[in-house]
Design an enzyme around this catalytic site. Structure first.
Site, short mmCIF file in Angstrom:
data_model
loop_
_atom_site.label_atom_id
_atom_site.label_comp_id
_atom_site.label_asym_id
_atom_site.label_seq_id
_atom_site.Cartn_x
_atom_site.Cartn_y
_atom_site.Cartn_z
N CYS A 256 0.77 -1.25 0.00
CA CYS A 256 0.00 0.00 0.00
C CYS A 256 0.80 1.29 0.00
O CYS A 256 0.53 2.15 -0.83
CB CYS A 256 -1.01 -0.02 1.14
SG CYS A 256 -2.34 -1.18 0.78
N LYS B 81 7.83 -6.58 5.92
CA LYS B 81 7.93 -6.31 7.36
C LYS B 81 7.78 -7.65 8.06
O LYS B 81 7.38 -8.64 7.43
CB LYS B 81 6.86 -5.31 7.80
CG LYS B 81 5.43 -5.81 7.73
CD LYS B 81 4.49 -4.76 8.32
CE LYS B 81 3.10 -5.31 8.46
NZ LYS B 81 2.16 -4.35 9.04
N1 LIG Z 1 -3.96 -4.94 2.25
C1 LIG Z 1 -4.09 -4.03 3.19
O1 LIG Z 1 -3.47 -4.13 4.27
C2 LIG Z 1 -4.98 -2.84 3.00
C3 LIG Z 1 -5.57 -2.58 1.76
N2 LIG Z 1 -6.38 -1.49 1.58
C4 LIG Z 1 -7.05 -1.25 0.30
O2 LIG Z 1 -8.14 -2.17 0.18
C5 LIG Z 1 -8.33 -2.57 -1.18
C6 LIG Z 1 -8.29 -4.09 -1.29
O3 LIG Z 1 -7.00 -4.50 -0.93
P1 LIG Z 1 -6.65 -6.04 -0.60
O4 LIG Z 1 -7.71 -6.62 0.26
O5 LIG Z 1 -5.25 -6.03 -0.11
O6 LIG Z 1 -6.75 -6.67 -2.07
P2 LIG Z 1 -6.59 -8.21 -2.49
O7 LIG Z 1 -5.97 -8.20 -3.83
O8 LIG Z 1 -5.97 -8.98 -1.36
O9 LIG Z 1 -8.11 -8.73 -2.61
C7 LIG Z 1 -9.00 -8.37 -3.61
C8 LIG Z 1 -9.99 -9.52 -3.82
O10 LIG Z 1 -10.99 -9.08 -4.74
C9 LIG Z 1 -11.36 -10.19 -5.56
N3 LIG Z 1 -12.00 -9.69 -6.77
C10 LIG Z 1 -11.46 -9.07 -7.85
N4 LIG Z 1 -12.41 -8.72 -8.73
C11 LIG Z 1 -13.61 -9.11 -8.20
C12 LIG Z 1 -14.98 -9.01 -8.61
N5 LIG Z 1 -15.30 -8.44 -9.77
N6 LIG Z 1 -15.92 -9.51 -7.79
C13 LIG Z 1 -15.61 -10.10 -6.61
N7 LIG Z 1 -14.35 -10.22 -6.18
C14 LIG Z 1 -13.35 -9.74 -6.95
C15 LIG Z 1 -10.05 -10.92 -5.80
O11 LIG Z 1 -10.25 -12.25 -6.19
C16 LIG Z 1 -9.39 -10.79 -4.40
O12 LIG Z 1 -9.70 -11.88 -3.56
C17 LIG Z 1 -7.23 -1.84 -1.97
O13 LIG Z 1 -7.76 -0.64 -2.47
C18 LIG Z 1 -6.17 -1.53 -0.92
O14 LIG Z 1 -5.40 -0.37 -1.24
C19 LIG Z 1 -6.68 -0.63 2.61
C20 LIG Z 1 -6.14 -0.84 3.86
C21 LIG Z 1 -5.26 -1.97 4.15
O1 LIG Z 2 -3.28 1.15 3.34
C1 LIG Z 2 -2.77 0.14 3.77
O2 LIG Z 2 -2.72 -0.93 3.17
C2 LIG Z 2 -2.12 0.11 5.12
O3 LIG Z 2 -0.72 0.52 4.95
C3 LIG Z 2 0.07 0.49 6.15
O4 LIG Z 2 0.08 -0.82 6.72
P1 LIG Z 2 1.12 -1.97 6.22
O5 LIG Z 2 1.63 -1.65 4.86
O6 LIG Z 2 0.40 -3.25 6.43
O7 LIG Z 2 2.34 -1.96 7.22
P2 LIG Z 2 3.09 -0.92 8.17
O8 LIG Z 2 3.23 -1.54 9.50
O9 LIG Z 2 2.52 0.43 8.10
O10 LIG Z 2 4.56 -0.90 7.50
C4 LIG Z 2 4.77 -0.40 6.19
C5 LIG Z 2 6.27 -0.33 5.90
O11 LIG Z 2 6.88 0.72 6.66
C6 LIG Z 2 8.05 0.21 7.31
N1 LIG Z 2 8.24 0.97 8.58
C7 LIG Z 2 7.21 1.11 9.45
C8 LIG Z 2 7.37 1.84 10.61
C9 LIG Z 2 8.60 2.45 10.89
O12 LIG Z 2 8.81 3.12 11.92
N2 LIG Z 2 9.62 2.30 10.00
C10 LIG Z 2 9.46 1.57 8.84
O13 LIG Z 2 10.43 1.48 8.03
C11 LIG Z 2 7.79 -1.27 7.52
O14 LIG Z 2 8.99 -1.98 7.67
C12 LIG Z 2 7.05 -1.62 6.23
O15 LIG Z 2 7.97 -1.89 5.19
C13 LIG Z 2 -0.59 1.43 7.17
O16 LIG Z 2 0.13 1.37 8.40
C14 LIG Z 2 -2.06 1.06 7.41
O17 LIG Z 2 -2.67 2.02 8.28
C15 LIG Z 2 -2.81 1.08 6.07
O18 LIG Z 2 -4.16 0.68 6.22
#
Ligand SMILES: NC(=O)C1=CN([C@@H]2O[C@H](COP(=O)(O)OP(=O)(O)OC[C@H]3O[C@@H](n4cnc5c(N)ncnc54)[C@H](O)[C@@H]3O)[C@@H](O)[C@H]2O)C=CC1
Ligand SMILES: O=C(O)[C@H]1O[C@H](OP(=O)(O)OP(=O)(O)OC[C@H]2O[C@@H](n3ccc(=O)[nH]c3=O)[C@H](O)[C@@H]2O)[C@H](O)[C@@H](O)[C@@H]1O
Length: 428
Positions: free
Chosen positions: A266, A325
């Site tokens: 992300c 991480k």
């Molecule tokens: N991964 C994270 O830690 C975080 C992600 N986000 C945001 O959330 C969103 C989703 O991210 P992830 O969950 O990581 O994505 P992901 O790639 O892990 O999951 C997406 C899922 O959607 C499914 N999919 C795709 N097209 C579809 C359709 N037409 N109908 C039903 N299912 C479908 C895929 O098969 C997959 O299982 C992104 O915008 C990301 O930036 C926000 C906060 C944290």
């Molecule tokens: O939008 C998202 O997907 C998410 O992105 C990050 O979460 P994540 O990528 O899972 O992991 P973090 O713990 O934030 O670490 C991100 C990167 O920063 C690095 N990091 C983190 C903290 C720090 O002090 N220094 C540092 O180098 C970590 O090693 C890692 O590579 C944000 O922390 C979440 O709030 C957000 O929802």
């Protein structure tokens, strides 16, 4: 309440399992049959602490999964948690999310009660108004009962369930009081248990809050890395400096760990996407561009420090840590990737180790050697670099004595310094 969640990846699965745990009836929808089968069997398709337990408890009861969108109109609210990757130029790629939004709209074309479709994915401020809401409306054939809102997600990988259930804030981006009330009905069971700030705003502002959050955190780390590089030049310890700086409430002690930089699925894509969106509006976000540049430079600095001790051409170099991480096998945008690339460009022979992420990295770099322990990666190596702060690296000690030359450059301040080991910290 009956909630449908479209997309069962990191976010969708966590959200669906947690909503079920909060007492809602949940239908998870995904196009991937393996994911749907896993959910229905109570198995987690991704590795997240606590997720498997929640799924095992609620699958077949309050939680069911399907590949069909038929559950959408039967539910009260629909969340879309589909990936929003980057195009080549860094801008947001909405293709998959737009398709799912249109399909959700189609499923709602004949619904006679009001229905809220909530974008959970991270999207740029104009995405909802210009692309996603029109897609839902197109699908719904103009059905006025369908409304679109935004509820960005702030969970982290590795602590997704805990982060979702104990947020600092929840953000409701809506166009009507009715939609805000619907989101309250979804989140009130959580807010009754856990005190969090609720931000009520419009969908575009909610989208921007998510980018500002991630851009701030990524830039905070880059700033700390920039300051850390300066500390190193003066022979000072950035960790000692930032521990004191973090005592200022306005700064906070979190996200002050300097080193080899930020990766993951992300921060890199989201900073690139908001930079591209700003440039589209003819604004150059100079600080965000610098944050990316500093992040790109840290692996190079790590290797410059190694080169002060080891001639990389022909050297055997151990890379400790491959995940972006600790506590995850996710290697997306891991700092290990540019580190390994540069080592290979300079003619080094790479031997890599990670407790869980080696299989994923093998797909990216099939030609390098993978060790099954840190000790065997270090054996006979001419130098070592630490890229991920896995706890087990803190316990390494006599393992360094088996190196041809005991030299380690630590990119995460995890290895203990000791006599007989040439130790370099990246920013200390
Ligand atoms: N991964 C994270 O830690 C975080 C992600 N986000 C945001 O959330 C969103 C989703 O991210 P992830 O969950 O990581 O994505 P992901 O790639 O892990 O999951 C997406 C899922 O959607 C499914 N999919 C795709 N097209 C579809 C359709 N037409 N109908 C039903 N299912 C479908 C895929 O098969 C997959 O299982 C992104 O915008 C990301 O930036 C926000 C906060 C944290
Ligand atoms: O939008 C998202 O997907 C998410 O992105 C990050 O979460 P994540 O990528 O899972 O992991 P973090 O713990 O934030 O670490 C991100 C990167 O920063 C690095 N990091 C983190 C903290 C720090 O002090 N220094 C540092 O180098 C970590 O090693 C890692 O590579 C944000 O922390 C979440 O709030 C957000 O929802």
């Amino acid at each position: 309440m009956h909630i449908s969640v479209i997309g069962s990846g990191y976010v969708g699965t966590t959200v669906a399992a947690c909503f079920a745990d909060l007492g809602h009836e949940v239908t998870a929808i995904d196009i991937d049959e393996d994911v749907v089968d896993a959910l229905n069997e109570g198995r987690a398709p991704i590795d997240e602490p606590g997720l498997e337990e929640l799924l095992a408890t609620h699958a077949g009861d309050r939680l069911e999964a399907t590949t069909s969108y038929d559950a959408v109109p039967a539910s009260d609210v629909t969340f879309l948690a589909i990936g929003t990757p980057s195009n080549e130029d860094g801008s947001i790629d909405l293709t998959a999310l737009e398709a799912a939004a249109e399909a959700a709209g189609e499923a709602l074309a004949d619904k006679s009660e009001r229905h809220l479709v909530v974008i959970k994915s991270t999207v740029t401020p104009t995405s909802i108004g210009d692309v996603l809401e029109p897609a839902v409306r197109r699908g719904a054939n103009g059905n006025e009962n369908v409304e679109v809102g935004m509820n960005p997600e702030f969970l982290r990988e590795g602590s997704a369930v805990d982060d979702f259930l104990t947020p600092d804030k929840v953000v409701f981006g809506t166009d009507s009081e009715w939609a805000t009330e619907k989101l309250h009905a979804v989140f009130d069971p959580l807010l009754d248990e856990h005190d969090a700030d609720v931000v009520e705003t419009d969908p575009a502002t909610a989208s921007m809050i998510k980018y500002a959050n991630n851009a701030f955190l990524a830039s905070k780390i880059s700033l700390v890395n920039d300051i850390g590089n300066v500390c190193k030049e003066f022979g000072l310890d950035a960790y000692e400096v930032m521990a004191a700086v973090g005592l200022d409430d306005r700064i906070s002690e979190q996200f002050l760990r300097s080193g080899v930089g930020w990766g993951g699925s992300c921060f890199p894509k989201d900073v690139d996407a908001i930079v591209a969106a700003a440039r589209d509006e003819d604004y150059d976000p100079a600080l965000l561009e610098a944050a990316v540049e500093i992040n790109d430079r840290q692996p190079e600095r790590l290797l410059e420090l190694l080169e002060d001790h080891v001639d990389l051409a022909g050297a055997r170099v151990a890379v400790l840590g491959l995940a972006f991480k600790p506590q995850t096998d996710d290697i997306r945008n891991s700092r290990a990737i540019p580190t390994i690339e540069t080592l290979r460009d300079r003619g080094a022979e790479v031997v890599a180790y990670d407790p869980v992420a080696a299989d994923n990295m093998r797909e990216r770099f099939p030609e390098i050697e993978y060790a099954d322990s840190a000790a065997s990666a270090l054996e006979g190596a001419d130098g070592a670099v630490v890229v991920t702060d896995w706890d087990e690296f803190a316990a390494l000690d006599e393992e360094f004595d088996a190196m041809a030359d005991p030299v380690v450059v630590d990119g995460r301040r995890i290895v203990e310094r000791r006599d007989g080991l040439a130790y370099e910290g990246l920013t200390w």
